[in-house]
Design a protein around this motif. Structure first.
Motif, PDB file in Angstrom:
ATOM      1  N   ASP A  96       0.831  -1.199   0.000  1.00 11.68           N
ATOM      2  CA  ASP A  96       0.000   0.000   0.000  1.00 11.68           C
ATOM      3  C   ASP A  96       0.870   1.256   0.000  1.00 11.68           C
ATOM      4  N   ARG A  97       1.877   1.287   0.856  1.00 13.15           N
ATOM      5  CA  ARG A  97       2.788   2.426   0.907  1.00 13.15           C
ATOM      6  C   ARG A  97       3.536   2.571  -0.427  1.00 13.15           C
ATOM      7  N   PHE A  98       4.005   1.442  -0.950  1.00 14.69           N
ATOM      8  CA  PHE A  98       4.722   1.423  -2.224  1.00 14.69           C
ATOM      9  C   PHE A  98       3.835   1.972  -3.338  1.00 14.69           C
ATOM     10  N   GLY A  99       2.574   1.540  -3.342  1.00 14.76           N
ATOM     11  CA  GLY A  99       1.637   2.003  -4.360  1.00 14.76           C
ATOM     12  C   GLY A  99       1.396   3.498  -4.290  1.00 14.76           C
ATOM     13  N   HIS A 100       1.225   4.029  -3.093  1.00 20.92           N
ATOM     14  CA  HIS A 100       0.999   5.462  -2.950  1.00 20.92           C
ATOM     15  C   HIS A 100       2.249   6.269  -3.293  1.00 20.92           C
ATOM     16  N   LEU A 101       3.409   5.712  -3.023  1.00 20.27           N
ATOM     17  CA  LEU A 101       4.648   6.384  -3.421  1.00 20.27           C
ATOM     18  C   LEU A 101       4.724   6.498  -4.938  1.00 20.27           C
ATOM     19  N   LEU A 102       4.398   5.409  -5.628  1.00 19.07           N
ATOM     20  CA  LEU A 102       4.434   5.430  -7.089  1.00 19.07           C
ATOM     21  C   LEU A 102       3.327   6.300  -7.676  1.00 19.07           C
ATOM     22  N   LYS A 103       2.223   6.444  -6.951  1.00 13.72           N
ATOM     23  CA  LYS A 103       1.149   7.307  -7.444  1.00 13.72           C
ATOM     24  C   LYS A 103       1.601   8.758  -7.534  1.00 13.72           C
ATOM     25  N   GLY A 104       2.698   9.075  -6.846  1.00 11.10           N
ATOM     26  CA  GLY A 104       3.279  10.399  -6.993  1.00 11.10           C
ATOM     27  C   GLY A 104       3.752  10.672  -8.413  1.00 11.10           C
ATOM     28  N   LEU A 105       3.985   9.607  -9.191  1.00 11.58           N
ATOM     29  CA  LEU A 105       4.376   9.776 -10.595  1.00 11.58           C
ATOM     30  C   LEU A 105       3.317  10.528 -11.393  1.00 11.58           C
ATOM     31  N   PHE A 106       2.088  10.472 -10.913  1.00 12.28           N
ATOM     32  CA  PHE A 106       0.982  11.113 -11.642  1.00 12.28           C
ATOM     33  C   PHE A 106       1.179  12.618 -11.754  1.00 12.28           C
ATOM     34  N   VAL A 107       2.073  13.174 -10.931  1.00 15.54           N
ATOM     35  CA  VAL A 107       2.337  14.611 -10.998  1.00 15.54           C
ATOM     36  C   VAL A 107       2.854  15.011 -12.373  1.00 15.54           C
ATOM     37  N   ILE A 108       3.529  14.089 -13.065  1.00 13.85           N
ATOM     38  CA  ILE A 108       4.037  14.386 -14.410  1.00 13.85           C
ATOM     39  C   ILE A 108       2.880  14.496 -15.400  1.00 13.85           C
ATOM     40  N   VAL A 109       1.875  13.658 -15.239  1.00 14.72           N
ATOM     41  CA  VAL A 109       0.683  13.744 -16.090  1.00 14.72           C
ATOM     42  C   VAL A 109      -0.036  15.063 -15.839  1.00 14.72           C
ATOM     43  N   LEU A 110      -0.163  15.429 -14.568  1.00 13.13           N
ATOM     44  CA  LEU A 110      -0.782  16.709 -14.222  1.00 13.13           C
ATOM     45  C   LEU A 110       0.031  17.870 -14.767  1.00 13.13           C
ATOM     46  N   ARG A 111       1.342  17.746 -14.703  1.00 12.50           N
ATOM     47  CA  ARG A 111       2.252  18.771 -15.239  1.00 12.50           C
ATOM     48  C   ARG A 111       1.987  18.986 -16.723  1.00 12.50           C
ATOM     49  N   GLU A 112       1.802  17.893 -17.444  1.00 15.55           N
ATOM     50  CA  GLU A 112       1.571  17.985 -18.883  1.00 15.55           C
ATOM     51  C   GLU A 112       0.236  18.672 -19.189  1.00 15.55           C
ATOM     52  N   ILE A 113      -0.790  18.311 -18.438  1.00 15.73           N
ATOM     53  CA  ILE A 113      -2.096  18.931 -18.652  1.00 15.73           C
ATOM     54  C   ILE A 113      -2.022  20.432 -18.389  1.00 15.73           C
ATOM     55  N   LEU A 114      -1.356  20.811 -17.312  1.00 22.32           N
ATOM     56  CA  LEU A 114      -1.248  22.231 -16.965  1.00 22.32           C
ATOM     57  C   LEU A 114      -0.433  23.007 -17.994  1.00 22.32           C
ATOM     58  N   ARG A 116      -0.108  22.328 -21.144  1.00 24.06           N
ATOM     59  CA  ARG A 116      -0.758  22.373 -22.445  1.00 24.06           C
ATOM     60  C   ARG A 116      -2.127  23.031 -22.442  1.00 24.06           C
ATOM     61  N   LYS A 117      -2.759  23.090 -21.271  1.00 18.75           N
ATOM     62  CA  LYS A 117      -4.139  23.582 -21.225  1.00 18.75           C
ATOM     63  C   LYS A 117      -4.328  24.836 -20.368  1.00 18.75           C
ATOM     64  N   THR A 118      -3.275  25.350 -19.777  1.00 16.08           N
ATOM     65  CA  THR A 118      -3.390  26.564 -18.970  1.00 16.08           C
ATOM     66  C   THR A 118      -2.266  27.521 -19.358  1.00 16.08           C
ATOM     67  N   PRO A 119      -2.330  28.771 -18.908  1.00 16.99           N
ATOM     68  CA  PRO A 119      -1.260  29.736 -19.202  1.00 16.99           C
ATOM     69  C   PRO A 119       0.023  29.484 -18.411  1.00 16.99           C
ATOM     70  N   LEU A 120       0.016  28.513 -17.512  1.00 20.17           N
ATOM     71  CA  LEU A 120       1.195  28.262 -16.691  1.00 20.17           C
ATOM     72  C   LEU A 120       2.397  27.876 -17.545  1.00 20.17           C
ATOM     73  N   THR A 121       3.567  28.321 -17.133  1.00 15.58           N
ATOM     74  CA  THR A 121       4.819  27.942 -17.775  1.00 15.58           C
ATOM     75  C   THR A 121       5.716  27.272 -16.747  1.00 15.58           C
ATOM     76  N   LYS A 122       6.819  26.721 -17.217  1.00 11.86           N
ATOM     77  CA  LYS A 122       7.730  26.029 -16.314  1.00 11.86           C
ATOM     78  C   LYS A 122       8.246  26.984 -15.242  1.00 11.86           C
ATOM     79  N   GLY A 123       8.236  26.495 -13.999  1.00 16.80           N
ATOM     80  CA  GLY A 123       8.697  27.335 -12.899  1.00 16.80           C
ATOM     81  C   GLY A 123       8.087  26.898 -11.581  1.00 16.80           C
ATOM     82  N   SER A 124       8.250  27.731 -10.565  1.00 17.88           N
ATOM     83  CA  SER A 124       7.832  27.368  -9.217  1.00 17.88           C
ATOM     84  C   SER A 124       6.313  27.227  -9.085  1.00 17.88           C
ATOM     85  N   TRP A 125       5.541  28.082  -9.813  1.00 15.66           N
ATOM     86  CA  TRP A 125       4.094  27.988  -9.719  1.00 15.66           C
ATOM     87  C   TRP A 125       3.580  26.682 -10.319  1.00 15.66           C
ATOM     88  N   LEU A 126       4.175  26.260 -11.416  1.00 13.40           N
ATOM     89  CA  LEU A 126       3.787  24.993 -12.035  1.00 13.40           C
ATOM     90  C   LEU A 126       4.051  23.840 -11.076  1.00 13.40           C
TER      91      LEU A 126
END
Length: 208
Positions: A96-114, A116-126
């Protein structure tokens, strides 16, 4: 790229079929795999309109497999992590702990959506917003687990299935540990994969 994506889909489908064959509990299996199945349906349905980088699809594949394996055995009884528990004299099965640790990988998917679909650019706010979204999803999942357990415990015989879905293994701080693992996984994933993600966005012809 289409061939790689098709291969990843076939891998996910194969693991899904395996997970559905005589799981420990069909109700627990249904609860565990449903989020992944819904997510995959959405990704497939929008494939031609919004195509992610291959890195994002690999991450989705890993996360789906983690959930399918956990659904088949229940998270607290995955054999490999039972062996680790016994070999290292641990107090609990840490899949369970291992699974939740790996679920942190989803941040890259969220990064891509943001990106491509928002005005955000690479940086601290992203980083801040994507990581916060990842942690919010982890917290929402814990709330869903808790609600399923509370409802199941009132039904009677379904209580054990929802208890397995909750998967605290006697730890009153289980939800907090799970969210911490997701947060740590998100930060580590960002540090390791963000530059690779940027290169893939350019290489695969996707506007940043």
């Amino acid at each position: 790229m289409r061939k790689i994506h098709l291969f990843l889909l076939l891998v996910v489908a194969a693991v899904f079929i395996w997970s559905a064959i005589k799981p420990a509990s069909y109700l627990t299996w249904l609860l565990e795999v449903s989020p992944a199945v819904v997510g995959l349906i959405i990704v497939i349905a929008t494939y031609n309109k919004f195509r992610f980088t291959t890195l994002s699809y690999i991450i989705m594949t890993i996360l789906a497999i983690i959930m399918f394996v956990g659904g088949h055995y229940t998270y607290s009884k995955v054999p490999l992590f039972n062996w680790i528990k016994d070999a290292w004299h641990l107090e609990r099965n840490h899949y369970d702990r291992f699974g939740h640790l790996l679920k942190g990988l989803f941040v890259i998917v969220l990064r891509e959506i943001l990106l491509r679909k928002t005005p955000l650019t690479k940086g601290s706010w992203l980083f801040t917003i994507a990581t916060s979204m990842s942690l919010a999803i982890a917290a929402l999942y814990e709330i869903i687990e808790w609600l399923a357990f509370k409802i199941g415990s009132k039904i009677g015989k379904e209580g054990n299935a929802t208890k397995n879905f909750l998967g605290t293994q006697g730890d009153i701080w289980d939800a907090q540990w799970d969210m911490l693992c997701a947060l740590v996984g998100s930060v580590v994933a960002w540090l390791i994969f963000s530059k690779l993600h940027n290169r893939l966005l350019q290489k695969e012809g996707i506007k940043e």
